[in-house]
Design a protein around this motif. Structure first.
Motif, PDB file in Angstrom:
ATOM      1  N   ASN A  42     -24.905  14.922 -81.767  1.00 35.42           N
ATOM      2  CA  ASN A  42     -24.882  13.634 -82.456  1.00 35.42           C
ATOM      3  C   ASN A  42     -24.998  12.464 -81.469  1.00 35.42           C
ATOM      4  OD1 ASN A  42     -24.625  14.966 -84.915  1.00 35.42           O
ATOM      5  ND2 ASN A  42     -22.403  15.037 -84.727  1.00 35.42           N
ATOM      6  N   GLN A  44     -27.967  10.596 -81.063  1.00 34.29           N
ATOM      7  CA  GLN A  44     -29.261   9.964 -81.332  1.00 34.29           C
ATOM      8  C   GLN A  44     -29.392   8.577 -80.716  1.00 34.29           C
ATOM      9  OE1 GLN A  44     -29.575   9.888 -85.619  1.00 34.29           O
ATOM     10  NE2 GLN A  44     -28.577   7.896 -85.777  1.00 34.29           N
ATOM     11  N   ARG A  45     -28.296   7.849 -80.570  1.00 32.70           N
ATOM     12  CA  ARG A  45     -28.364   6.492 -80.010  1.00 32.70           C
ATOM     13  C   ARG A  45     -28.439   6.479 -78.490  1.00 32.70           C
ATOM     14  NH1 ARG A  45     -23.720   3.485 -81.232  1.00 32.70           N
ATOM     15  NH2 ARG A  45     -22.663   5.431 -81.655  1.00 32.70           N
ATOM     16  N   LYS A  48     -31.938   9.469 -75.414  1.00 34.14           N
ATOM     17  CA  LYS A  48     -33.190   9.092 -74.764  1.00 34.14           C
ATOM     18  C   LYS A  48     -32.916   8.385 -73.434  1.00 34.14           C
ATOM     19  CE  LYS A  48     -37.584   6.751 -75.668  1.00 34.14           C
ATOM     20  NZ  LYS A  48     -37.650   5.720 -74.657  1.00 34.14           N
ATOM     21  N   ASP A  71     -29.443  20.439 -77.964  1.00 36.23           N
ATOM     22  CA  ASP A  71     -28.881  19.808 -79.156  1.00 36.23           C
ATOM     23  C   ASP A  71     -27.912  20.832 -79.748  1.00 36.23           C
ATOM     24  OD1 ASP A  71     -28.289  18.714 -81.591  1.00 36.23           O
ATOM     25  OD2 ASP A  71     -30.363  18.430 -82.216  1.00 36.23           O
ATOM     26  N   SER A  74     -26.147  19.215 -83.784  1.00 36.72           N
ATOM     27  CA  SER A  74     -26.110  17.827 -84.266  1.00 36.72           C
ATOM     28  C   SER A  74     -26.407  17.743 -85.763  1.00 36.72           C
ATOM     29  CB  SER A  74     -27.142  16.972 -83.525  1.00 36.72           C
ATOM     30  OG  SER A  74     -26.779  16.813 -82.176  1.00 36.72           O
ATOM     31  N   ASP A  76     -27.143  14.560 -86.828  1.00 37.70           N
ATOM     32  CA  ASP A  76     -27.922  13.321 -86.872  1.00 37.70           C
ATOM     33  C   ASP A  76     -29.362  13.612 -86.422  1.00 37.70           C
ATOM     34  OD1 ASP A  76     -27.762  13.619 -84.125  1.00 37.70           O
ATOM     35  OD2 ASP A  76     -26.759  11.715 -83.751  1.00 37.70           O
ATOM     36  N   HIS A  77     -30.041  12.642 -85.859  1.00 36.37           N
ATOM     37  CA  HIS A  77     -31.448  12.783 -85.483  1.00 36.37           C
ATOM     38  C   HIS A  77     -31.645  12.968 -83.977  1.00 36.37           C
ATOM     39  CE1 HIS A  77     -32.695  11.886 -89.531  1.00 36.37           C
ATOM     40  NE2 HIS A  77     -31.849  10.874 -89.541  1.00 36.37           N
ATOM     41  N   THR A  78     -30.674  13.555 -83.301  1.00 41.49           N
ATOM     42  CA  THR A  78     -30.778  13.762 -81.856  1.00 41.49           C
ATOM     43  C   THR A  78     -32.071  14.487 -81.491  1.00 41.49           C
ATOM     44  OG1 THR A  78     -28.376  13.790 -81.589  1.00 41.49           O
ATOM     45  CG2 THR A  78     -29.664  14.843 -79.853  1.00 41.49           C
ATOM     46  N   SER A  80     -34.977  14.798 -83.124  1.00 39.96           N
ATOM     47  CA  SER A  80     -36.211  14.037 -83.358  1.00 39.96           C
ATOM     48  C   SER A  80     -36.356  12.892 -82.358  1.00 39.96           C
ATOM     49  CB  SER A  80     -36.285  13.532 -84.796  1.00 39.96           C
ATOM     50  OG  SER A  80     -35.203  12.695 -85.095  1.00 39.96           O
ATOM     51  N   VAL A  81     -35.247  12.325 -81.913  1.00 36.47           N
ATOM     52  CA  VAL A  81     -35.306  11.284 -80.879  1.00 36.47           C
ATOM     53  C   VAL A  81     -35.849  11.894 -79.589  1.00 36.47           C
ATOM     54  CG1 VAL A  81     -33.914   9.778 -79.399  1.00 36.47           C
ATOM     55  CG2 VAL A  81     -33.494   9.842 -81.865  1.00 36.47           C
TER      56      VAL A  81
END
Length: 120
Positions: A42, A44-45, A48, A71, A74, A76-78, A80-81
């Protein structure tokens, strides 16, 4: 610099480092590769930026980066980021459906690490 036998002696004595590019050339070795295992759950923020900073630090050290991002379950979108990260070489991205936690992720990453040095 010295010939291969002299450099070997200096390496054995700890006078020079195998990480030194000139030493590696004399010893007939390719560039130093450093593996970084990066667990992410988790994130995603932040993932990167974290991966880009690790990549940059390894490159600044004069080594080739071998980055493994795991990952770890997760929601969330970890993942896909991470697909949008544009680095060379591209980090290896693994995904665990269920968390393996830090120890499990580290062992998993070791199975993929190619570097002479590995850190978490």
């Amino acid at each position: 610099m010295a010939d291969r036998a002299e450099v070997k002696q200096l390496l054995d004595l700890g006078v020079v480092s195998i990480a030194d590019p000139e030493v590696r050339t004399i010893m007939g070795l390719g560039p130093l590769m450093i593996s970084a295992i990066i667990p992410a759950r988790n994130e995603q923020r932040t993932i990167k930026t974290a991966v880009e900073r690790v990549h940059a630090a390894i490159c600044r050290a004069g080594a080739m980066p071998d980055i493994i991002v795991i990952d770890d379950g997760s929601s969330d979108h970890t993942g896909s980021v991470m697909l949008r990260v544009r680095l060379s070489p591209k980090p290896l991205m693994l995904h665990n459906e269920r968390p393996r936690n830090l120890g499990g992720v580290f062992r998993q990453g070791l199975g993929y690490a190619r570097g002479e040095y590995v850190f978490l």
